[in-house]
Design an enzyme around this catalytic site. Structure first.
Site, short mmCIF file in Angstrom:
data_model
loop_
_atom_site.label_atom_id
_atom_site.label_comp_id
_atom_site.label_asym_id
_atom_site.label_seq_id
_atom_site.Cartn_x
_atom_site.Cartn_y
_atom_site.Cartn_z
N HIS A 183 42.65 48.06 40.27
CA HIS A 183 41.97 46.63 39.62
C HIS A 183 40.77 47.41 39.19
O HIS A 183 40.20 48.33 39.04
CB HIS A 183 41.50 45.65 41.13
CG HIS A 183 42.71 44.71 41.12
ND1 HIS A 183 42.29 44.05 42.27
CD2 HIS A 183 43.94 44.73 40.41
CE1 HIS A 183 43.11 43.24 42.19
NE2 HIS A 183 44.28 43.46 41.56
N CYS A 221 33.97 41.92 42.77
CA CYS A 221 35.88 41.44 43.40
C CYS A 221 35.84 39.45 43.99
O CYS A 221 36.48 38.94 43.61
CB CYS A 221 36.52 41.37 44.48
SG CYS A 221 36.72 43.43 44.25
N1 ARG Z 1 42.72 42.92 49.51
C1 ARG Z 1 42.63 42.33 47.60
C2 ARG Z 1 44.40 43.00 47.01
O1 ARG Z 1 44.23 43.76 47.11
C3 ARG Z 1 40.87 43.02 47.16
C4 ARG Z 1 41.49 42.34 46.36
C5 ARG Z 1 40.41 42.82 45.71
N2 ARG Z 1 40.00 41.94 43.93
C6 ARG Z 1 39.43 42.68 42.65
N3 ARG Z 1 38.90 41.68 42.24
N4 ARG Z 1 38.98 44.15 42.79
O2 ARG Z 1 44.55 42.63 46.49
#
Ligand code: ARG
Length: 280
Positions: free
Chosen positions: A177, A275
């Protein structure tokens, strides 16, 4: 003779923020959708809860307002509220998750905004993982793609929000992300400032970032590897994972106050402070 720091960096102006967060009652790593997640390693849900609570307390101590959404059983990643939507002014652009395991989160976040009378909620038709990949600089929307959010979602965001979107190509699966490798430090349109980890981006996207943000803070591998760039700035104080000590020093040299939190248990799902935090 060296100049005192305050002559080198402008005075930083903190502004009060409103964040949406989701308690990790059902937090677990029961599937793997990014390289951080290892379902064979048990997580300590109590520890995740106390780290998350300390993050809420940190925001409140900084003068911010935290709103809560109820977590849903069976959605262990719902704690990562940043993925639930993108909020720009009065418009809420909802989410559409890539993975079936997270798909149902989108409607829970949509419902939360609807119940609070949000006047303009638009649900996307392309994969769009919210503010995890769509990051407002104060004048531009930086938009990550490569792993989750699709380029078509960037075009949709530009159309729905009416703001210029800059597409950036992510190339390292550990930084899946945009908010895992790029942090907005100052979102004032007059003096935007970011920090980022260049190797997480394609060569062309690195050149775009260098052109747009020539005085950005460049993070090193160690700061990226603890998800140090997954921090939250209010323009003056920057909440960061405690392991990101080099980045903390670099921010202090630019006039920011690093505020460290321990988020190690949530990092086992690939998440950090940002996150867990959706800016409203
Ligand atoms: N386990 C989650 C996923 O893979 C983590 C999300 C993290 N969120 C972020 N905004 N980077 O989607």
């Amino acid at each position: 003779m060296s100049l005192p720091l305050q002559l080198v960096s402008p005075p930083r102006v903190r502004t009060a923020r409103r964040y949406l967060m989701c308690p990790p009652w059902y937090f677990a790593v029961s599937y793997s959708i990014n390289p951080w997640m290892d379902p064979t390693q048990p997580v300590d849900a109590t520890r995740a809860m106390s780290q998350w609570t300390a993050l809420v307390d940190t925001y409140c101590a900084l003068g911010h307002t935290v709103e809560l959404i109820n977590p849903e059983p069976g959605l262990p990643d719902m704690v990562f509220a940043a993925n639930g939507a993108t909020v720009i002014g009065a418009t809420v652009l909802g989410a559409r998750f890539r993975d079936a395991e997270r798909a149902a989160e989108a409607q829970h976040y949509q419902r939360w905004f609807a119940a609070r009378g949000a006047p303009d909620i638009v649900m996307p038709s392309a994969v769009n993982e919210g503010a995890g990949d769509l990051i407002w600089t104060g004048s531009l929307l930086l938009a990550g793609t490569g792993f989750r959010t699709e380029p078509a979602a960037h075009r949709e965001a530009q159309e729905v929000l009416g703001i210029p979107v800059i597409s950036l190509q992510l190339v390292d699966p550990c930084y899946y992300h945009l908010d895992t490798c790029l942090l907005i430090l100052d979102d004032s349109p007059a003096s935007p400032l970011i920090a980022y980890y260049p190797p997480a981006f394609s060569p062309g996207s690195q050149r775009v970032l260098a052109r747009l943000f020539p005085d950005a803070v460049i993070a090193g591998a160690a700061d990226a590897a603890c998800l140090g760039l997954n921090g939250v700035s209010d323009g003056g104080s920057v909440v960061l994972p405690v392991e990101a000590q080099n980045l903390g020093r670099a921010l202090a040299a630019r006039g920011f106050e690093p505020v460290f939190v321990d988020i190690s248990e949530l990092r086992r799902a690939g998440g950090g402070p940002k996150c867990c935090t959706l800016a409203l």
